[in-house]
Design an enzyme around this catalytic site. Sequence first.
Site, PDB file in Angstrom:
ATOM      1  N   HIS A 162       1.111  -1.124  -0.145  1.00  0.00           N
ATOM      2  CA  HIS A 162       0.349  -0.349   0.218  1.00  0.00           C
ATOM      3  C   HIS A 162       0.898   0.945  -0.051  1.00  0.00           C
ATOM      4  O   HIS A 162       0.201   1.709   0.538  1.00  0.00           O
ATOM      5  CB  HIS A 162      -1.036   0.104   1.126  1.00  0.00           C
ATOM      6  N   GLU A 296      10.092   7.696 -17.275  1.00  0.00           N
ATOM      7  CA  GLU A 296       8.675   7.857 -17.754  1.00  0.00           C
ATOM      8  C   GLU A 296       8.729   8.007 -18.963  1.00  0.00           C
ATOM      9  O   GLU A 296       6.716   7.593 -19.604  1.00  0.00           O
ATOM     10  CB  GLU A 296       8.411   9.855 -17.108  1.00  0.00           C
TER      11      GLU A 296
END
Length: 466
Positions: A162, A296
């Site tokens: 998480h 990216e």
Amino acid sequence: MTSKQTTVKPWAGRFSESTDSFVESFTESVSFDKRLAHFDIEGSLAHVKMLAHVDVLTDEECQHISEGLLQIRQEIESGNFKWQSALEDVHMNIESALVSAVGEVGKKLHTGRSRNDQIATDLRLYLRVIVDQLCGQLVSVQSELLGIAEQEAETILPGLTHMQSAQPITFGHHMLAWYEMLKRDHQRLRDCQVRIDVMPLGSAALAGTSFPIDREFSANLLGFDTVSSNSLDAVSDRDFVIEFVSACSIIMMHLSRFSEELVLWMSPQFGFIDLGDAWCTGSSIMPQKKNPDLPELVRGKTGRVYGALMGLLTLMKAQPLAYNRDNQEDKESLFDVIDTVQACLQAYAGMLPTMVVKRPAMLEAAERGYGTATDMADYLVKKGLPFRDAHEVVGKAVHFAIESNKRLAELSIDELRSFSDDLEEDVYAVLELSGSVAARDHTGGTAVKQVQAAIQQARDYLASLN
Ligand code: ARG
């Protein structure tokens, strides 16, 4: 001799009007399928040899045609071939050049064959080579990962779930997770190669041919594993392209996840890694910036590969048997997928060796995260407490530590014992990060010696591939 091509369409006989120029540009594929020229000629060379073998062509005719094809191949490779969109596709361009080069005999090349089985054969020959290349690139990236894993086998960082600190792990273990994903990607490509390696040639337009062809003979020349069993299926289905592109999509999904981590790790908020200056770019306005543009872009390019997969599935979904011109639309997206995945793997193979691992920052983050709380609970379980009760005790201790702004290991023994009498001096050993890591000592665990063993196994596995 130099081949001089005519623009008379091989199928002109049936037509009384010349093709509208819009139709010519709408239907042409040579602007992109010329990429398959090498394989188209390879297929034609095998086809004429087979025709001579079964006495449909004489040996002399076969020889003339073969010489012409080899000459055209040379012209194409040296960049001297003049592609004409009026001749529609790679097949008719080459056939027309052949007739110009060797004369009437060139017109016999297409005996017992159709562009429908020809294009399916070309694509399979091409993809077989591409799979080999991609597998080689995957192995390069995997080897880089193993090198980093070895160097950082003892480097501790917080493992996350998480996106929250969960338990300490080693960076070597983390790199091995990426290695495993790429290993399956490699296996998926090889698996898909089995279904690529089937020869459609001989299926002709859709029903087969009336000539006494020997398909096994051509398949043997072309190095195909097997020949297709149904002519309708062989000329029409592009499931092997779709399967290949889905394997590529999964590669991109993995690279995209990896990219996401690199981008996060390089941010000052994490500060876990740096990438070489030569593999980053700057900002035109903010002088301080050094951006991880490569990861990216890899993350971004994943979208176009998924898009191609969806396009191909949709292209195929409503086609009745057998061949339909729709299939011509498979190539541009397939080629784009190949170029994209190859470039992304090249980016990774080049960028990973420049990665600087900032061990102190990783260690510091691991110390901050209460990552050994599970170890403390396991300690209590070993003293006889049921796990749920141990979880509760440690939860309270963590809450207290957060309130007092301390690490678990910084709590005094009295403070600790206020949560459970079972906590004794020896608990401090399990609260240490290195103790926590070392305790995960089983196959697939993060203990340093397990990581080292996994690296060795991976190296042996990669070596066994060659
Ligand atoms: N350019 C076509 C393709 O990519 C080749 C086969 C064309 N066949 C035909 N009958 N028009 O699928």
